[in-house]
Scaffold this motif. Structure first.
Motif, short mmCIF file in Angstrom:
data_model
loop_
_atom_site.label_atom_id
_atom_site.label_comp_id
_atom_site.label_asym_id
_atom_site.label_seq_id
_atom_site.Cartn_x
_atom_site.Cartn_y
_atom_site.Cartn_z
N ALA A 49 0.84 -1.20 0.00
CA ALA A 49 0.00 0.00 0.00
C ALA A 49 0.88 1.26 0.00
O ALA A 49 0.60 2.22 -0.73
N ARG A 51 3.87 1.65 -1.21
CA ARG A 51 4.48 1.86 -2.54
C ARG A 51 3.47 2.44 -3.53
O ARG A 51 3.84 3.18 -4.44
N LYS A 52 2.19 2.06 -3.37
CA LYS A 52 1.18 2.62 -4.29
C LYS A 52 1.04 4.12 -4.05
O LYS A 52 0.92 4.89 -5.00
N VAL A 53 1.06 4.52 -2.79
CA VAL A 53 1.02 5.96 -2.48
C VAL A 53 2.27 6.63 -3.07
O VAL A 53 2.19 7.65 -3.77
N GLU A 54 3.43 6.04 -2.79
CA GLU A 54 4.71 6.60 -3.25
C GLU A 54 4.71 6.76 -4.77
O GLU A 54 5.16 7.78 -5.30
N ASN A 55 4.18 5.77 -5.48
CA ASN A 55 4.20 5.83 -6.94
C ASN A 55 3.29 6.93 -7.48
O ASN A 55 3.63 7.59 -8.46
N ILE A 56 2.14 7.11 -6.85
CA ILE A 56 1.25 8.20 -7.29
C ILE A 56 1.94 9.54 -7.07
O ILE A 56 1.94 10.42 -7.93
N ILE A 188 -5.32 9.43 -4.97
CA ILE A 188 -5.26 8.46 -3.87
C ILE A 188 -6.65 8.10 -3.40
O ILE A 188 -6.90 6.99 -2.94
N LEU A 451 -1.09 6.72 4.86
CA LEU A 451 -1.76 5.43 5.08
C LEU A 451 -2.58 5.46 6.37
O LEU A 451 -3.72 4.99 6.40
N TRP A 466 -9.89 0.24 2.27
CA TRP A 466 -8.92 1.00 1.46
C TRP A 466 -9.57 1.70 0.28
O TRP A 466 -10.38 1.09 -0.43
N ALA A 469 -7.20 2.87 -5.08
CA ALA A 469 -5.89 3.19 -5.68
C ALA A 469 -4.71 2.79 -4.79
O ALA A 469 -3.60 2.62 -5.28
N ILE A 470 -4.93 2.64 -3.49
CA ILE A 470 -3.80 2.34 -2.61
C ILE A 470 -4.02 1.06 -1.80
O ILE A 470 -3.26 0.77 -0.88
#
Lengths: 571, 571
Positions: A49, A51-56, A188, A451, A466, A469-470
């Motif tokens: 989760a 990494r998904k935030v980080e990637n966005i 997000i 998060l 959730w 997207a994350i």
């Protein structure tokens, strides 16, 4: 991913030292493990989760034209001496000496390091603007780390720093970042607000905080539902309405109010609304021998201490007068204080200025005045904004009325101006060959904190919910009778393969657990979509779909399952 | 990406404190900036290459079934007390106290933290095996940080830890990682070798290092070009050939050798090959009062100090006898020493054991013996492997002869066995309900070091030559006359757009620099492919392509340019 190859480790109960919902749920769901106070290890589900935030964040920062760098966590202390923050940052700055006895810090932020790079590498206006950012582990030695990843000591942050040849260009980039942050938090899937903010210890002027709206937030926010206006309650201006007081119709009358100490007592005793009363608060002036200063607010309003302490001549931080000083200055004790006959400084909130025929303490214990009026009964005092805004106040932008909510700060953008460039000598040659300090902006996002904030905003009694997207996984397939039924296993595997190959982030629960255990785990973990495949349904050619927020399941023909799921995922 | 929006900052000269090629080139190309000794900031170009390495590592680790986690950099010191490493790790372990005076370390490695997680979360053999890895910033307080990112203090590392219910299963995963590391370094595009290694301070048994082959490497490696055999020269076993000495044909004859002190002198004086001479080295025993021990090697061989100090009764670390001790024990000085008449301990390398009629010191200054033979002239001594292998030695696997090279260690895999599980109580219940310590493996890759190693292996006098997979950009388009020629600008932009949209990682140099400046920058930065578009070529409908290793450019028709580039990129 198959659950049997993954690491699923849920807990029935949260550890007793977990304080807030997101912390409890993250620990129970096994997203994080506590390694020390305020220091966590991210387990596979939690990291996915994160990494998904980080990637966005990274995608949108790149799209906005910022350039990713990676600065060291360990910084030479001498840079902090140059900027002047070595002494000002306080004990949250972790300092240490290396084996050669040189001083270092573990960077809680990177203004010094990036300014050091800029002053060495940027010489001309032609090289400007430049915006560098990083996604990096930070350490702040919080005195009381708490709330899990929301106020940890070690955390992941996106911090960006921009350099400009003019203030106008800084404002352009500041607005670019405002729009970028808005895109990030929208992608997000969070309910959030950009809030006008104070710049705090980092210095400079012009600043917005981005808050995730959640009842459990630490910050009070005033916003206008009909416009973009939002501000920390500490800063939101209470609109004056009228500051011309009404016409006096009553005579000033001293009444006996035995035992009446509070506004609530007073309104009840007289059977009047508290809006007809005036509250008296006594604070200290900033004189060497402090004097008593009387502050007057409408009975239903609260003093805003930030506004009060920012007034000229008032001691900051705001200091309330001692009982002894009050008795000396007023000849009465708190509960019966007022402006009539008081010869010291009196400051009045704008709302009081509009009142007439009000009730106020008589500076005699157990006595109040009714029918008090400004000017007639005591001299017209200073009139300023002295109170917290309340729901229903007019919005400062004139576009409606204010509402209140609580928020969790997840982003912050600043106009640093030339503070660091001046202190550290980061100068460039302008078009005319003149040396100028660079204008700087800085822009932070609490990546790991997001998060926690997302969970505070999205959870129920069963666990996390959730935003899609994350979510660590978008969808879970729960086969009922994995080891017993060939039909179930085949149908589950077929769906898993089809969705995986179509790029869906799906997990197949092949742990051979009972349905109750499976469902409880995945609801706790918060996977947004679930498909249950069992013999009973298969006999009728169907499986069950249930969204994490849905009250009940929907039967879906097996042949249409993949298409149905795709539709739900793209909704 | 357009160069004008990017950050290109090259230097003509490397800073004077840069020691090795890769460090000089990374600083000159602006990939990194030095923030403190051994502490670097990664600038956009450098970080882009670093992320490409990181992504390849991550993809292959995931493919191998390992689960990504993220552990904290800051670790409680008490975990290191439990494992016993708090006292053993030495001054490279950075320790500090937090504001509450609790002891912490900045983790140079994470065996303790992951073992702490495993012992809390893993109880049954059913939960095993598990392999957790992370890509994380590490800190080691090196006494002399150097070689840029190859021996920095703060660096990026992939570290993985696996847990198993049996040694067999550990070996399976160890082999899986051996294959995974081989895939990783192959994909990155490096010439490398897996090398049998000592396990060093980390403990345990069974270990391979992965070395990038480079002349500037710190490690000497022996390998067999015809097989997989490779080992650190420190460890490579010199094969005995025969240990039965030849037949004596000469008589022992003392000869006067005035001024002859070295093997080279001796061979020249007698006009014989050095392989006919025997070298005498005197070391100390590990007795309380050390005795002189004589070690004999063939004249052309070098003593392997690791092998020597590992022998029973020999002082470790290896200590050479003092001149006084030698004079007392032998009655002669170095240069004339030998076994004839010496009554102390004598140890002989296997190669000497096969010799006959050799030349050796006579224990009398300026005298040697010719025609010396073992057994006849002095008692047959201990025969062991005492020397470094040399090129041409038989490979220990019997599959050919050894060659030598130098390498840079970029990966290391270990079988830790139960060292940490025993020390920290990480136990599980096996199939029979018995409590057992977990078997562990650990697996590291120096992610940031790989960039230095790749450059050491791939560079020329003009700069870096990146392997395609980790180049910051795959291709640069250099328009000659960007601001002057509409035709050039349009052709360059058209190619840039077409390649970008096809997913090529291309940079367009729109800085309006002269060709010489552009070419020097991109050759220094090491972009593997370059297209030059200028008016002269366009008149004939062509542009120029040149690979970074190509001696000259190739004219390519503009219409075929994109297809030509695609072919080069996929070559």
């Amino acid at each position: 991913m198959r659950a049997s190859h993954y690491f699923i480790s849920t807990l029935k109960e949260a550890p007793s030292d977990a304080e807030v919902t997101s912390q409890k749920l993250m620990l129970r769901a096994g997203l994080i493990k506590k390694t020390a106070a305020g220091i966590y290890s991210w387990m596979p589900l939690g990291l996915k989760a994160l990494r998904k935030v980080e990637n966005i964040v990274r995608e949108e920062m790149n799209r906005a034209g910022a350039l990713e760098v990676l600065m060291p966590a360990v910084q030479p202390a001498e840079l902090w001496e140059e900027s002047g923050r070595a002494t000002h940052y306080g004990p949250e700055l972790l300092r240490f000496k290396d084996r050669h006895d040189r001083d270092f810090v573990i960077g809680p932020t990177h203004e010094e390091v990036i300014t050091d790079i800029a002053r060495r590498d940027i010489r001309s206006y032609k090289q400007l603007p430049k915006h560098f950012y990083q996604v990096q582990t930070k350490f702040r030695d919080e005195i009381r780390p708490r709330f899990g990843v929301m106020r940890g000591r070690e955390f992941l942050m996106k911090d960006g720093y921009s350099f400009h040849s003019s203030f106008d260009d800084l404002v352009r980039e500041y607005n670019n970042m405002y729009a970028t942050y808005t895109r990030i938090f929208t992608r997000i899937g969070l309910e959030f607000r950009a809030v006008a903010a104070d710049t705090g210890s980092i210095g400079g002027t012009g600043s917005h905080e981005f808050h995730v709206i959640a009842e459990t937030g630490e910050d009070d926010i005033a916003y206008c539902p009909d416009s973009d206006y939002a501000a920390n309650v500490e800063l939101a201006e209470a609109q004056p309405g009228s500051t011309v007081h009404g016409v006096a119709t009553e005579a000033l009358t001293k009444i006996h109010t035995p035992g009446v100490k509070t506004i609530a007592d007073l309104a009840a005793f007289l059977n009047i609304p508290d809006t007809q009363t005036v509250k008296a608060i006594v604070v200290e002036s900033d004189d060497e021998v402090p004097k008593a200063v009387l502050m007057l607010l409408r009975g239903d309003h609260e003093l805003n201490e930030i506004k009060a302490q920012n007034l000229e001549g008032i001691k900051s931080p705001l200091t309330f007068a001692t009982p002894e000083a009050i008795a000396t200055a007023f000849g009465a004790n708190p509960g019966s204080l007022g402006p009539v006959g008081f010869t010291g400084r009196v400051i009045m909130d704008r709302s009081v200025a509009a009142m007439s025929d009000f009730v106020i303490g008589a500076n005699e214990d157990d006595y109040h005045y009714t029918g008090a009026n400004i000017g007639r009964d005591f001299p017209g005092p200073e009139i300023v904004d002295l109170r917290n805004v309340v729901a229903g106040d007019p919005s400062p932008d004139g576009k409606g009325t204010l509402a209140l909510c609580r928020g969790i700060e997840v982003g912050h953008i600043f106009q640093l101006r030339t503070k660091y460039a001046e202190a550290m000598g980061a100068r460039f040659l302008d078009e005319n060959g003149r040396e100028q300090p660079m204008e700087m902006g800085c822009y932070g996002i609490g990546v790991s904190r997001i998060l926690g904030a997302a969970i505070e905003q999205n959870n129920d009694e069963r666990g996390i919910i959730w935003p899609s997207a994350i979510a660590p996984f978008q969808l879970v397939i729960c086969p009922v009778g994995w080891s017993k039924s060939d039909a179930v296993r085949e149908a589950a595997q077929a769906l898993y393969t089809e969705l995986s190959e179509a790029g869906v982030d799906v997990i197949l629960d092949d742990r051979n657990e009972r349905p109750g255990v499976m469902f409880a785990d995945w609801e706790l973990i918060g996977v947004p979509h679930r498909v249950v495949i069992g013999d009973r349904g298969l006999k009728e050619g169907s499986a069950e779909y249930q969204g994490r927020r849905d009250a009940s399941a929907t039967a879906v023909p097996v042949a249409e399952l993949a298409a149905f799921v795709h539709e739900k995922l793209s909704a």
